[in-house]
Design an enzyme around this catalytic site. Structure first.
Site, PDB file in Angstrom:
ATOM      1  N   ARG A  48       0.822  -1.209   0.000  1.00  0.00           N
ATOM      2  CA  ARG A  48       0.000   0.000   0.000  1.00  0.00           C
ATOM      3  C   ARG A  48       0.856   1.259   0.000  1.00  0.00           C
ATOM      4  O   ARG A  48       0.375   2.357  -0.287  1.00  0.00           O
ATOM      5  CB  ARG A  48      -0.951  -0.013   1.206  1.00  0.00           C
ATOM      6  CG  ARG A  48      -1.896   1.175   1.280  1.00  0.00           C
ATOM      7  CD  ARG A  48      -3.054   0.925   2.240  1.00  0.00           C
ATOM      8  NE  ARG A  48      -2.637   0.290   3.476  1.00  0.00           N
ATOM      9  CZ  ARG A  48      -2.167   0.938   4.545  1.00  0.00           C
ATOM     10  NH1 ARG A  48      -2.041   2.253   4.529  1.00  0.00           N
ATOM     11  NH2 ARG A  48      -1.820   0.277   5.639  1.00  0.00           N
ATOM     12  N   TYR A 104     -16.453  18.882 -14.297  1.00  0.00           N
ATOM     13  CA  TYR A 104     -16.775  17.460 -14.353  1.00  0.00           C
ATOM     14  C   TYR A 104     -18.009  17.149 -13.503  1.00  0.00           C
ATOM     15  O   TYR A 104     -18.190  17.686 -12.414  1.00  0.00           O
ATOM     16  CB  TYR A 104     -15.573  16.642 -13.894  1.00  0.00           C
ATOM     17  CG  TYR A 104     -15.782  15.158 -13.886  1.00  0.00           C
ATOM     18  CD1 TYR A 104     -16.273  14.501 -15.000  1.00  0.00           C
ATOM     19  CD2 TYR A 104     -15.478  14.411 -12.751  1.00  0.00           C
ATOM     20  CE1 TYR A 104     -16.467  13.127 -14.993  1.00  0.00           C
ATOM     21  CE2 TYR A 104     -15.660  13.041 -12.739  1.00  0.00           C
ATOM     22  CZ  TYR A 104     -16.163  12.401 -13.861  1.00  0.00           C
ATOM     23  OH  TYR A 104     -16.358  11.049 -13.841  1.00  0.00           O
ATOM     24  N   ASP A 173      -7.252  20.663 -13.187  1.00  0.00           N
ATOM     25  CA  ASP A 173      -7.644  19.395 -13.785  1.00  0.00           C
ATOM     26  C   ASP A 173      -7.303  19.468 -15.264  1.00  0.00           C
ATOM     27  O   ASP A 173      -7.935  20.189 -16.036  1.00  0.00           O
ATOM     28  CB  ASP A 173      -9.143  19.160 -13.584  1.00  0.00           C
ATOM     29  CG  ASP A 173      -9.589  17.784 -14.082  1.00  0.00           C
ATOM     30  OD1 ASP A 173      -8.942  17.234 -14.996  1.00  0.00           O
ATOM     31  OD2 ASP A 173     -10.612  17.279 -13.586  1.00  0.00           O
ATOM     32  N   LYS A 198      -8.639   8.559 -19.344  1.00  0.00           N
ATOM     33  CA  LYS A 198      -8.975   9.197 -20.613  1.00  0.00           C
ATOM     34  C   LYS A 198      -7.773   9.197 -21.559  1.00  0.00           C
ATOM     35  O   LYS A 198      -7.213   8.154 -21.844  1.00  0.00           O
ATOM     36  CB  LYS A 198      -9.482  10.614 -20.343  1.00  0.00           C
ATOM     37  CG  LYS A 198     -10.468  10.751 -19.171  1.00  0.00           C
ATOM     38  CD  LYS A 198     -11.745  10.014 -19.383  1.00  0.00           C
ATOM     39  CE  LYS A 198     -12.844  10.438 -18.397  1.00  0.00           C
ATOM     40  NZ  LYS A 198     -12.528  10.242 -16.975  1.00  0.00           N
TER      41      LYS A 198
END
Length: 374
Positions: A48, A104, A173, A198
């Site tokens: 992790r 978004y 972003d 994307k």
């Protein structure tokens, strides 16, 4: 690598030093734990906290985000994990955050959560640099430029300068542009954030996100948040993402060239209204976009008369998948209003241009439009 071209950089980014008989891009490391004797120090102790496959990908993305500079990149299991890592690692109850109100679709959910934690959330549109009016006393400004799905653009340098003067951090972003289309850190931002689901990976088969920072303290904040919430990518996804970066420049250049040709073709159609593409010289955002973007992205948005017309258009397309998301090698389009949450007309289409032959794609769009106006 700062003097290399984008294609060369994308192909070479993040590769380890050559090792005799070794793979140029080592395969994914699947490990929950690592051999560790004595004191628990070193790069890899528990799955992790770190993984060699993440390390190669994070170095690669950092080289694309800020060529020739030392930056810190942190990869996440999704774009939303990256977004929330920035916001929730930086703000506390009583702080104020400025978000776009046309960004978004999931940002309203983020707003609800922030407000539940006692954070004041202010919103304004991306276009016209409207967020400038809300910066006084803010802890963080969140920019999405170009905005999704409306494709408005703001002057990032101007907003960053004003935000820093007001004592606020700035996150951008950059999902739609990708680092070879726009480099937020070069424009002064503190965080460059993206959903790598994307255009970065480009094949529609990986969920991934990243955050890149110049300031090591901000990187440490983001990485600590990833460790606390466990929003880690799988090693296979990280390896596939790194492999996909090699074709980033090839894919994006093809997509952007075709996106501009599509926008030009749509501009000649009387049944198309509300056309937006930052690379189109007649677009309201073109001048600002041209000052800060190196490529204008793969997404074109426009409106048809109504919901029925839009759905008939989508059904008539033969080379375009009716699907959400964007940035993939296969063209996709959707009537964005079907999801709710976006302030768009019922006939609003978000069209993501893929890597098909431009002539074939434009012909397909043309015949589909012909179908709906008969």
């Amino acid at each position: 690598m700062s003097t290399m071209g984008d294609g060369t950089r994308a192909v070479r980014a993040g590769l380890p030093e050559p090792e005799q008989f070794g793979a140029t891009l080592p395969g994914p490391v699947f490990a929950a734990h690592f051999h560790l004797s004595g004191e628990p120090v070193g790069p890899y102790t528990y799955g992790r906290d770190g993984n060699p496959t993440w390390t190669h990908l994070e170095r690669a993305i950092g080289e694309l985000e800020a060529p020739g500079e030392e930056v810190g990149t942190t990869v996440f299991a999704s774009g939303m994990a990256a977004i929330t890592a920035v916001l929730l690692s930086q703000v506390r109850s009583g702080d104020a955050v400025v978000l776009p109100d046309d960004g978004y679709q999931a940002l309203p959910l983020v707003r609800e959560q922030l407000e539940a934690y006692g954070v004041e959330v202010r919103t304004a549109p991306t276009g016209g640099d409207a967020q400038l009016a809300l910066l006084t006393g803010a802890k963080l400004l969140w920019i999405e430029s170009p905005s999704n799905p409306g494709l408005d653009v703001c002057d990032i340098r101007r907003l960053v300068g004003a935000a820093h003067a007001a004592g606020a951090l700035v996150a951008v972003d950059n999902t739609l542009a990708t680092p070879i289309g726009q480099r937020p850190l070069e424009l002064g931002a503190d965080f460059s954030v993206a959903s790598d689901t994307k255009g970065m990976t480009g094949h529609g088969d990986i969920l991934l996100g990243h955050v890149t920072c110049r300031d090591p303290r901000l990187t440490a904040d983001v990485r600590r948040w990833r460790k606390v919430v466990g929003a880690i990518p799988g090693p296979m996804e990280a390896w596939l993402a790194h492999r996909s970066l090699a074709t980033l420049q090839l894919r994006v250049d093809r997509q952007c060239t075709t996106a501009l040709a599509l926008a030009e073709a749509l501009a000649r159609r009387a049944e198309v209204t509300g056309l937006r593409y930052p690379g189109l010289p007649t677009d309201p955002s073109h001048v600002v976009a041209g000052r800060q973007m190196r490529r204008f992205g793969s997404v074109v948005s426009f409106e048809l008369a109504d919901r029925e017309t839009a759905e008939r258009f989508l059904s008539a397309l033969r080379l375009v998948d009716d699907a959400t998301s964007f940035g993939g090698v296969r063209s996709t389009a959707e009537r964005r209003g079907r999801w709710g949450g976006d302030a768009v007309a019922e006939g609003f289409i978000r069209f993501s241009v893929g890597a098909e032959d431009p002539e074939d794609l434009l012909a397909d769009v043309g015949q589909a439009l012909d179908t709906v106006v008969r």
